[in-house]
Design a protein around this motif. Sequence first.
Motif, PDB file in Angstrom:
ATOM      1  N   ILE A   1      34.079  46.432  32.223  1.00 23.81           N
ATOM      2  CA  ILE A   1      34.075  47.294  33.406  1.00 23.81           C
ATOM      3  C   ILE A   1      34.066  46.457  34.682  1.00 23.81           C
ATOM      4  O   ILE A   1      34.716  46.793  35.671  1.00 23.81           O
TER       5      ILE A   1
ATOM      6  N   VAL B   1      37.620  45.165  35.367  1.00 21.26           N
ATOM      7  CA  VAL B   1      38.484  46.209  35.918  1.00 21.26           C
ATOM      8  C   VAL B   1      38.117  46.478  37.375  1.00 21.26           C
ATOM      9  O   VAL B   1      38.977  46.572  38.252  1.00 21.26           O
ATOM     10  N   ALA B   2      36.812  46.549  37.636  1.00 18.74           N
ATOM     11  CA  ALA B   2      36.366  46.840  38.997  1.00 18.74           C
ATOM     12  C   ALA B   2      36.807  45.749  39.961  1.00 18.74           C
ATOM     13  O   ALA B   2      37.367  46.025  41.030  1.00 18.74           O
TER      14      ALA B   2
ATOM     15  N   LEU C   1      40.533  45.861  40.532  1.00 23.66           N
ATOM     16  CA  LEU C   1      40.885  46.977  41.409  1.00 23.66           C
ATOM     17  C   LEU C   1      40.653  46.598  42.875  1.00 23.66           C
ATOM     18  O   LEU C   1      41.519  46.777  43.732  1.00 23.66           O
TER      19      LEU C   1
END
Lengths: 155, 128, 670
Positions: B2, B5-6, B9
Amino acid sequence: MAPARYLLWMVLTGLSLAQVSSEFVTADIRRAGSRLACLCGSCKNSVGDCAMLGCHYSLPARQKIASLQAQGATDDAIIDSFVREKGKVALVVPPVEGFFGLAWWMPVVVMGLGLALVYWFIQRMSKPAPVAPVEQRVLDRYKESIEKDLASLEE
Amino acid sequence: MIVVVAVALVVVVLWFTLGVRAKDLPEPEPVSPIKHLEDKKARIYESLRDLNFEFRVGKLSDTDYQRTKTELQKELAGVLADIDKAAPAPAPASNTKQDPLVCPHCKARFDKPMKFCGQCGKAMETRS
Amino acid sequence: MENIGALSLFLALCLSVYAILGSLTGKWRGNNFLIVSAERAVLAVWGLLTFASGMLVYALLTDDFRYAYVASHSSKTMPSIYKFAAWWGGQEGSLLLWTWILSSYSAVVVWQNRRKYRAMMPYVTAIISVTQAFFLILITVPLTPFEVLAVGKEITTVPDGRGLNPLLQYWSMAIHPPTLYLGYVGFVVPFAFAMASLITRAPGDSWIHTTRRWTLVTWMFQSAGILLGAGWAYAVLGWGGYWGWDPVENASLLPWITATAFLHSVMMQEKKGMMKVWNMVLVAATYLLCIFGTFLTRSGVVSSVHAFAQSPIGAYFVTFIVIELAAVTYLILDRLEFLKSESQLESVVSRESSFLFNNLILLASCFSILWGTLFPVISEAVTGEKISVDAPFFNRVNVPIGLFLLFLTGVGPLIAWRRSSIESLKKAFLWPLAGMAVSMGILFALGIRHIFALMSFGLCVFVTWTILSEFYKGAAAISSKSGQNLVAAMVELTHRNTRRYGGYIVHVAIVIMFIGFTGAAFNKDATVEVKEGGKFHLGGYDMTLTKINSGQNDHYRYVSADIAVHVNGSQVATLRPEQRRYTTGDGSSEVAIRRRLNEDLYLNFAGMANEDKAVIQAYVFPLVSWIWIGFAALLGGTIICLIPSKIRYSFPKTQVLGQVVKEGQPVGPR
């Protein structure tokens, strides 16, 4: 009767019992009811024309109207009894008295103000143009080309 | 996972937003400084054409038509004069007439056509 | 992964704030990099919101009940289409949709104008981003759609969700909210352009040309949203009402009215450079009413069927609206000089005046609706006593206003711009007025005594007559010149000036809808208890209940009635109204409607009176279908307005700054 159907019947009767007991809206009930608000919270109708299924307000209200009418009460007396019980909120439209009258007066007042504004606008705008009018001479200078262009637009 | 991905992004978004290079600057479309006058001119032509059409279908009386038409033509002439004033450079080839806003003797410019030059005092108008 | 959605919303909020600051600083410092970067931030916000919405939709479609939103608005048994529609089924999700639509609009605006309006665009970007940031705050702080169910720190889930209310599981309900939002949200764009032109004091009305289409498209969506809602209420709620003057319905009507007023009065500005202040006021009012409507729907200030559960966001909205109102008022007052009128009113009898009255009437109606909606709140605050302002109030106030508006719809096209002499008016009005009088006489003779209905039908004839004669005269003039037949000439005429003739078609559509509204004066209804084989009667219909059916499936149990409908002794239809009880506990009724142009027969299965007696509510709604027909015509007319007119003019242009535009002729059919 099959048990499933019986169960279903029970459920649906529960749903619709209140509906049925007051289903017959006579002209008298409708007339008196049309002056009373349906306070069920999900419609904006009067007690006279609320047609929602199993409405928890308009149906008992109609029964009450019917019973009062059976006792010979006039429409005004019926309305009064509702207002005594629930307050002015029971009326379908605000009464024309005191502050509540504003509900009716304001649209009229605003309309009047609007008319005055339109009048003022027409008066102000009817005055001769603030900019100097174009002189005839300028027009003469361009007239020929204007006519020519326009003629070509007219196809 | 996670976190990756964060972070990805955030990085992509910031790179896209902040990474403006010189060649990314769009070249603005050339805009004529007298665009609003040209627009106005087009609008009055449109009104005139419309007026003629309404007259033809009989929606206007003769006097109404004449008055409105004259007004529109005057307005149009005013706009045309403004345009010429703002951009006098290429005089229409067919038009040999001199610019009425410029004094033929001392070349002084004026905002509106004048009979006599305010600079040298000589007559500006060659014909009326 | 559950937090990624929330993260992207938060990032979007940061970027929106950056877009505001970046574009303003860039503008003031003259830094083009900053301006472009702010515009990219707007695009990035769109990307992030699309991503977040995608995550929510994915969670809905895959029944991911770890999300509180999914658990409370979706369920396993719902069809996929309604799982998708659950995106806007609840407060949080629908705010996300609102925000996503806004970001899509702003992305389009930024992209379309990346090379245009360079002086104005930073302000446009900033103004749109302010609204964007506001709504992002709402869905980031108090109402995030990505809340997960948790026990302690452990994310948990539930076996099945509560599902969408079955009343909402209806096709027009699935598209009604997005359509309405497309309308609501779209008014942000004209507002941003108007305010930006005011801030920069841009010469001319270029913002009008840019935003006219926006306004029209937005207006069309708003109309469609309102009417889809009306169609849903009619077909689903079981009592045949299509408009109930509910606060939320009113809230959607208010910006629609001011937008309609703007679409008319903007013509004054385009043609004559008048009413500039007023148009600014209308654009701002429309935008603020949109925000206000969203506030009414979501704060629980007024009680309404539509209102989402009470939530703490009222204060946010009030603050936002007050600040914006103050800013707009200051801007307009500060720049009155810039908004000065360019020409004057030549005559009181002119198209210009008819627009003035049109605006007056529209705004009066807007005010009365707003007033009626808020009066219970105001009255309680002032007197402490609750009060009802219900449908009869709105009808009594708005029916006369509506009729007058209908009259103006007919009058407008007859009066020429600038001036119309009395003689030409006499000529123009004579036949339509005669037609109106004759039709009213005929209807009176046929026994119609309802005064408003008589006036309404009469005015419908009047308006239709004037508009048809506009088409006829124009087409005749064209066909006499070109030799085309009349129909071809009418198409040609419309194509030449799509805005005007498309507008006339919209007027006809309004007339058609008025016919439908007027039908409500003649509604009939009856509630009966019947056994199998029982007969009842309403209007011209003799009905027999042939069979009562019952059963169940995975989703619900049902009871329905087969009812044979006879007219003059011959059977015309078999209708089957049905009552359902969903497994979730919600009930709904599937009404049966026999739709005809003259009247609808509308049957509702109200329930069982006892073991073998069904309760049927029967209604006859005259002319109601014309509302939906008018709706179709309205869409058609608006689309015609959006088509560019056939003939584009290019006039002799002057050479400026090396930009050469050739002397031109009409460019002719393209």
